[in-house]
Scaffold this motif. Structure first.
Motif, short mmCIF file in Angstrom:
data_model
loop_
_atom_site.label_atom_id
_atom_site.label_comp_id
_atom_site.label_asym_id
_atom_site.label_seq_id
_atom_site.Cartn_x
_atom_site.Cartn_y
_atom_site.Cartn_z
N PHE A 128 0.73 -1.17 0.14
CA PHE A 128 -0.15 0.12 -0.14
C PHE A 128 0.81 1.41 0.09
CE2 PHE A 128 -3.31 -2.87 1.74
CZ PHE A 128 -4.31 -2.70 0.66
N ALA A 129 0.16 2.51 -0.54
CA ALA A 129 0.88 3.78 -0.47
C ALA A 129 0.16 4.86 0.16
CB ALA A 129 1.14 4.10 -2.15
N THR A 130 0.46 5.80 0.47
CA THR A 130 0.05 6.79 1.15
C THR A 130 -0.18 8.02 -0.03
OG1 THR A 130 1.79 7.79 2.16
CG2 THR A 130 0.67 6.10 3.45
N GLY A 131 -0.50 9.35 0.64
CA GLY A 131 -0.51 10.25 -0.14
C GLY A 131 -1.98 10.66 -0.72
N SER A 132 -2.40 11.53 -1.39
CA SER A 132 -3.80 11.64 -1.95
C SER A 132 -4.39 10.81 -2.99
CB SER A 132 -3.97 13.05 -2.77
OG SER A 132 -3.23 13.93 -1.87
N ASN A 136 3.39 -1.35 3.89
CA ASN A 136 3.63 0.20 3.24
C ASN A 136 4.92 0.46 2.60
OD1 ASN A 136 0.54 0.65 4.41
ND2 ASN A 136 1.33 2.35 3.52
N LEU A 137 4.73 1.41 1.70
CA LEU A 137 5.85 1.87 1.07
C LEU A 137 7.04 2.51 1.88
CD1 LEU A 137 4.88 3.47 -2.30
CD2 LEU A 137 6.19 1.29 -2.04
N ASP A 138 6.57 3.46 2.85
CA ASP A 138 7.41 4.25 3.56
C ASP A 138 6.98 5.09 4.81
OD1 ASP A 138 5.54 5.75 1.89
OD2 ASP A 138 6.89 6.55 0.68
N GLU A 139 7.65 5.52 5.33
CA GLU A 139 7.31 6.25 6.58
C GLU A 139 8.19 7.29 6.90
OE1 GLU A 139 5.28 7.80 8.76
OE2 GLU A 139 4.63 5.98 9.74
N SER A 179 1.83 11.05 10.42
CA SER A 179 2.54 9.48 9.88
C SER A 179 1.91 8.94 9.07
CB SER A 179 2.83 9.02 11.30
OG SER A 179 1.59 8.36 11.81
N TYR A 180 2.66 8.07 8.34
CA TYR A 180 1.77 7.30 7.53
C TYR A 180 1.04 6.04 8.06
CZ TYR A 180 4.07 9.79 3.81
OH TYR A 180 4.32 10.76 2.58
N ARG A 181 1.70 5.69 9.23
CA ARG A 181 0.96 4.53 10.09
C ARG A 181 -0.41 5.14 10.42
NH1 ARG A 181 0.49 -0.98 12.26
NH2 ARG A 181 2.78 -0.84 12.14
N LEU A 201 1.27 2.04 -6.30
CA LEU A 201 1.99 3.37 -6.17
C LEU A 201 1.16 4.50 -6.77
CD1 LEU A 201 5.22 1.88 -8.24
CD2 LEU A 201 4.75 1.90 -5.78
N GLY A 202 1.77 5.91 -6.02
CA GLY A 202 1.27 6.75 -6.75
C GLY A 202 2.80 7.62 -7.50
N ILE A 203 2.57 8.62 -8.09
CA ILE A 203 3.82 9.04 -8.79
C ILE A 203 4.19 10.61 -8.19
CG2 ILE A 203 2.62 9.45 -10.72
CD1 ILE A 203 5.27 8.99 -12.28
N GLY A 204 5.45 10.97 -7.83
CA GLY A 204 5.54 12.52 -7.34
C GLY A 204 5.65 13.09 -8.70
N ILE A 205 5.51 14.60 -8.51
CA ILE A 205 5.72 15.35 -9.77
C ILE A 205 7.29 15.20 -10.17
CG2 ILE A 205 3.89 16.95 -9.63
CD1 ILE A 205 5.66 18.75 -8.06
N GLY A 219 8.81 12.38 -10.58
CA GLY A 219 8.92 10.96 -11.11
C GLY A 219 9.17 9.94 -9.84
N HIS A 220 9.24 10.48 -8.52
CA HIS A 220 9.49 9.76 -7.66
C HIS A 220 8.51 8.63 -7.24
CE1 HIS A 220 7.61 12.46 -4.43
NE2 HIS A 220 6.88 11.56 -4.54
N ILE A 221 8.94 7.37 -6.78
CA ILE A 221 7.98 6.34 -6.40
C ILE A 221 8.39 5.82 -4.94
CG2 ILE A 221 7.00 5.62 -8.62
CD1 ILE A 221 9.18 3.41 -8.57
N GLY A 222 7.64 5.73 -4.09
CA GLY A 222 7.83 5.62 -2.66
C GLY A 222 8.71 7.13 -2.40
N PHE A 223 9.80 6.95 -1.63
CA PHE A 223 10.48 8.17 -1.39
C PHE A 223 11.84 8.02 -2.21
CE2 PHE A 223 8.04 9.71 2.34
CZ PHE A 223 7.65 10.69 1.89
N ALA A 233 3.95 19.60 2.47
CA ALA A 233 3.94 20.37 3.66
C ALA A 233 2.25 20.52 4.10
CB ALA A 233 4.51 21.69 3.15
N ARG A 234 1.63 20.20 3.06
CA ARG A 234 -0.02 20.60 3.39
C ARG A 234 -0.50 19.67 4.62
NH1 ARG A 234 0.49 16.96 -0.95
NH2 ARG A 234 -1.11 15.54 -1.33
N PHE A 235 0.14 18.66 4.85
CA PHE A 235 -0.17 17.86 6.01
C PHE A 235 0.35 18.14 7.40
CE2 PHE A 235 -0.20 14.97 2.17
CZ PHE A 235 -1.58 14.67 2.27
C1 F6R Z 1 3.43 7.65 -0.53
C2 F6R Z 1 4.38 7.69 -1.45
C3 F6R Z 1 4.75 8.75 -2.52
C4 F6R Z 1 3.39 9.22 -3.22
C5 F6R Z 1 3.71 10.47 -4.15
C6 F6R Z 1 2.41 11.12 -4.88
O1 F6R Z 1 3.55 6.52 0.01
O2 F6R Z 1 5.03 6.51 -1.82
O3 F6R Z 1 5.66 8.27 -3.65
O4 F6R Z 1 2.59 8.34 -3.85
O5 F6R Z 1 4.37 11.42 -3.55
O6 F6R Z 1 1.73 11.82 -3.91
P1 F6R Z 1 0.22 12.16 -4.01
O7 F6R Z 1 -0.66 10.95 -4.36
O8 F6R Z 1 -0.25 12.67 -2.71
O9 F6R Z 1 0.14 13.12 -5.26
#
Ligand code: F6R
Length: 240
Positions: free
Chosen positions: A34-38, A64-67, A78-80, A130-134, A136-140, A165-167
């Motif tokens: 599982f992943a967190t994020g929006s 989970n991917l990360d904490e 926290s992601y937990r 997985l989600g993806i960061g702007i 291109g990251h996956i997890g951290f 930072a929104r959290f």
């Molecule tokens: C979260 C994670 C991150 C997010 C990524 C996208 O566990 O591993 O890689 O998937 O930062 O975040 P959102 O979904 O908030 O755009």
């Protein structure tokens, strides 16, 4: 790599939840990532609905991917805590079968090794979202992370800290480090689905799908995975 483009976020979420549901029905004793994020929030809402209608989580093991490092499981950012709020507290996964890296471990490097070992002992991850960061990251796994990294201590880039930072109530409170499954740990999963929605993800998605396979765009490594689906909405697929 299969690309599924849906109309909107709601459809991305439903499609992703359906993949998890079908997998769990076929293989009730399974290891889920599982992943967190929006991004996965809508999918978790569907999984809770499916659970209320009978979907059983009692034989599932989760990773989970990360904490964040420095946040205890009862810290609201926290992601937990996130996972308890949005999924685990609302379905019947046995508490002992839930794994999230311990951000308060006295020795984070040892925690990383132990986490990797727990995944291995569970038999590996069957299905990972997985989600993806702007960027291109996956997890951290930020740009520049070597593809052979296992679970490790990751330094967050400024762009990731700003995006998260929104959290937190101020930028100073956003942790600088996290424990994250590595690219190699993620690539070991038997099946991966990556979800993305919104215009702001379009460039990262296009680079991951069509760009060169490079640690500078971590998600591009997924082009090498034998069983991966990108489930994205039209806005995130705009540049494909
Ligand atoms: C979260 C994670 C991150 C997010 C990524 C996208 O566990 O591993 O890689 O998937 O930062 O975040 P959102 O979904 O908030 O755009």
């Amino acid at each position: 790599m299969e690309i599924i483009i849906t109309k909107n976020y709601e459809e991305v979420s439903k499609k992703a939840a359906d993949i998890y549901k079908e997998h769990m029905e076929k293989q009730p004793q399974t290891v889920l990532g599982f992943a967190t994020g929006s991004t996965p929030l809508g999918m978790y809402e569907w999984l809770i609905k499916y659970h209320e209608a009978g979907l059983d989580f009692s034989k599932v093991t989760t990773f989970n991917l990360d904490e964040y490092i420095g946040l205890a499981g009862d810290h609201p950012a926290s992601y937990r805590y996130f996972m308890e709020e949005h999924l685990f507290g609302k379905v019947n996964v046995p508490k002992g079968s839930i794994h999230v890296p311990n951000g308060m471990a006295e020795n984070p490097d040892e925690e990383c090794q132990a986490y990797e070992e727990r995944i291995r002992k569970a038999g590996g991850i069957d299905l990972q979202v997985l989600g993806i960061g702007i960027n291109g990251h996956i997890g951290f796994n930020e740009p520049g992370t070597p593809f052979n990294t296992l679970t490790h201590v990751a330094e967050l880039t400024e762009s990731t800290r700003e995006a998260n930072a929104r959290f937190f109530s101020s930028m100073d409170e956003v942790p600088t480090h996290a424990i994250s499954m590595g690219i190699k740990s993620i690539m070991h999963a038997r099946r991966i689905i990556l979800l993305a929605n919104g215009e702001h993800k379009a460039e990262a998605v296009a680079a991951a799908v069509k760009g060169p396979i490079t640690p500078e765009l971590p998600a591009s490594v997924l082009q090498l995975h034998p069983n991966v689906q990108f489930i994205i909405d039209e806005a995130a697929g705009r540049l494909l």
